[in-house]
Design a protein around this motif. Sequence first.
Motif, PDB file in Angstrom:
ATOM      1  N   ARG A  68       0.843  -1.200   0.000  1.00  0.00           N
ATOM      2  CA  ARG A  68       0.000   0.000   0.000  1.00  0.00           C
ATOM      3  C   ARG A  68       0.873   1.242   0.000  1.00  0.00           C
ATOM      4  O   ARG A  68       1.868   1.305   0.726  1.00  0.00           O
ATOM      5  N   TYR A  80      -3.059   3.697  -3.143  1.00  0.00           N
ATOM      6  CA  TYR A  80      -3.173   2.508  -3.977  1.00  0.00           C
ATOM      7  C   TYR A  80      -2.754   1.306  -3.149  1.00  0.00           C
ATOM      8  O   TYR A  80      -1.950   1.408  -2.218  1.00  0.00           O
ATOM      9  N   SER A  81      -3.332   0.186  -3.483  1.00  0.00           N
ATOM     10  CA  SER A  81      -2.963  -1.043  -2.805  1.00  0.00           C
ATOM     11  C   SER A  81      -2.890  -2.161  -3.828  1.00  0.00           C
ATOM     12  O   SER A  81      -3.563  -2.123  -4.867  1.00  0.00           O
ATOM     13  N   ILE A  82      -2.065  -3.129  -3.537  1.00  0.00           N
ATOM     14  CA  ILE A  82      -1.984  -4.338  -4.344  1.00  0.00           C
ATOM     15  C   ILE A  82      -2.084  -5.509  -3.384  1.00  0.00           C
ATOM     16  O   ILE A  82      -1.261  -5.653  -2.481  1.00  0.00           O
ATOM     17  N   THR A  86      -4.519  -8.040  -7.643  1.00  0.00           N
ATOM     18  CA  THR A  86      -5.449  -6.929  -7.837  1.00  0.00           C
ATOM     19  C   THR A  86      -4.861  -5.622  -7.327  1.00  0.00           C
ATOM     20  O   THR A  86      -4.467  -5.511  -6.164  1.00  0.00           O
ATOM     21  N   LYS A  87      -4.829  -4.646  -8.207  1.00  0.00           N
ATOM     22  CA  LYS A  87      -4.326  -3.314  -7.876  1.00  0.00           C
ATOM     23  C   LYS A  87      -5.512  -2.355  -7.801  1.00  0.00           C
ATOM     24  O   LYS A  87      -6.361  -2.333  -8.695  1.00  0.00           O
ATOM     25  N   THR A  88      -5.579  -1.569  -6.738  1.00  0.00           N
ATOM     26  CA  THR A  88      -6.687  -0.636  -6.535  1.00  0.00           C
ATOM     27  C   THR A  88      -6.148   0.768  -6.309  1.00  0.00           C
ATOM     28  O   THR A  88      -5.274   0.974  -5.462  1.00  0.00           O
ATOM     29  N   TRP A  89      -6.668   1.723  -7.082  1.00  0.00           N
ATOM     30  CA  TRP A  89      -6.376   3.144  -6.872  1.00  0.00           C
ATOM     31  C   TRP A  89      -7.589   3.797  -6.234  1.00  0.00           C
ATOM     32  O   TRP A  89      -8.715   3.521  -6.615  1.00  0.00           O
ATOM     33  N   ARG A  99     -10.000  -0.515 -10.112  1.00  0.00           N
ATOM     34  CA  ARG A  99      -9.307  -1.789  -9.901  1.00  0.00           C
ATOM     35  C   ARG A  99      -8.750  -2.307 -11.220  1.00  0.00           C
ATOM     36  O   ARG A  99      -9.347  -2.122 -12.276  1.00  0.00           O
ATOM     37  N   ARG A 109       2.893  -3.653 -11.762  1.00  0.00           N
ATOM     38  CA  ARG A 109       2.751  -3.895 -10.323  1.00  0.00           C
ATOM     39  C   ARG A 109       3.853  -3.157  -9.559  1.00  0.00           C
ATOM     40  O   ARG A 109       5.029  -3.362  -9.801  1.00  0.00           O
ATOM     41  N   GLN A 110       3.464  -2.266  -8.641  1.00  0.00           N
ATOM     42  CA  GLN A 110       4.466  -1.674  -7.757  1.00  0.00           C
ATOM     43  C   GLN A 110       4.909  -2.752  -6.771  1.00  0.00           C
ATOM     44  O   GLN A 110       4.071  -3.435  -6.176  1.00  0.00           O
ATOM     45  N   THR A 111       6.210  -2.921  -6.631  1.00  0.00           N
ATOM     46  CA  THR A 111       6.744  -3.948  -5.750  1.00  0.00           C
ATOM     47  C   THR A 111       7.905  -3.388  -4.948  1.00  0.00           C
ATOM     48  O   THR A 111       8.366  -2.264  -5.171  1.00  0.00           O
TER      49      THR A 111
END
Length: 229
Positions: A68, A80-82, A86-89, A99, A109-111
């Motif tokens: 997050r 945003y969260s992953i 599933t990625k959600t802004w 989503r 994907r942010q990692t």
Amino acid sequence: MLSLLIFVVAAPGPTLQDAVQTRLKDVSFRVTLTWSSREELSKINRDFAMGYEAKTANVKYKEPLMLRGSATISGQKADYSIVGDTKTWYVRRIGAKVRQSVGEAPGKRQTMLDFGIITPAMAKTFLTGTFLRKEGELAVFDLRYRTKKDTSRHRIWVDLAKRAILRRMWYSQKGQLMATFTYAGQTKMNGVWMPTTMTVSNAEGVKAGTSKIDQILVNQGIPDSAFKL
């Protein structure tokens, strides 16, 4: 003597597991932009440059693959969260959520790789690593995604004693160098090494931005609910 020689020649090199922060369970930290050049960032790409509009961001990560971020971009507070694939802004002002599935698009994907870290779940689920060579005390790997739909890659230089990435080169799906990242000021907390400064340069080798990482907390037991938007 011959058998010993064969053994030495055949000895395996490092593997991707040697670059994984195996003790990492969760981490939270703050990222503060200390300097940037919009012109040089734009040479990387427009979306990447927009990420540097945020002066500070708060980041949380928990195994497996929960991340997050919270920041203010262009005057708008956004989260945003992953979780899994599933990625959600979420833009707070308008209460809008978007989503996106990133299971077949890991490059979106942010990692923790963005911060010079490979986590156990990343190595297990969507990253592969090929050892290329040693450069002094550093091991050089090429990282690729397991899906054939994303052929972008990263070349990393790893301090094996710390399992820490010190340098990363990002290549597009066309094989074009996009940016080079350096991670410095490594600090150890609860058995995990984290950088405290990051620098990004564009494909021309010109510095485009620098950030610092602080307020680092490792393995504090972040609840799953912290990643729900």
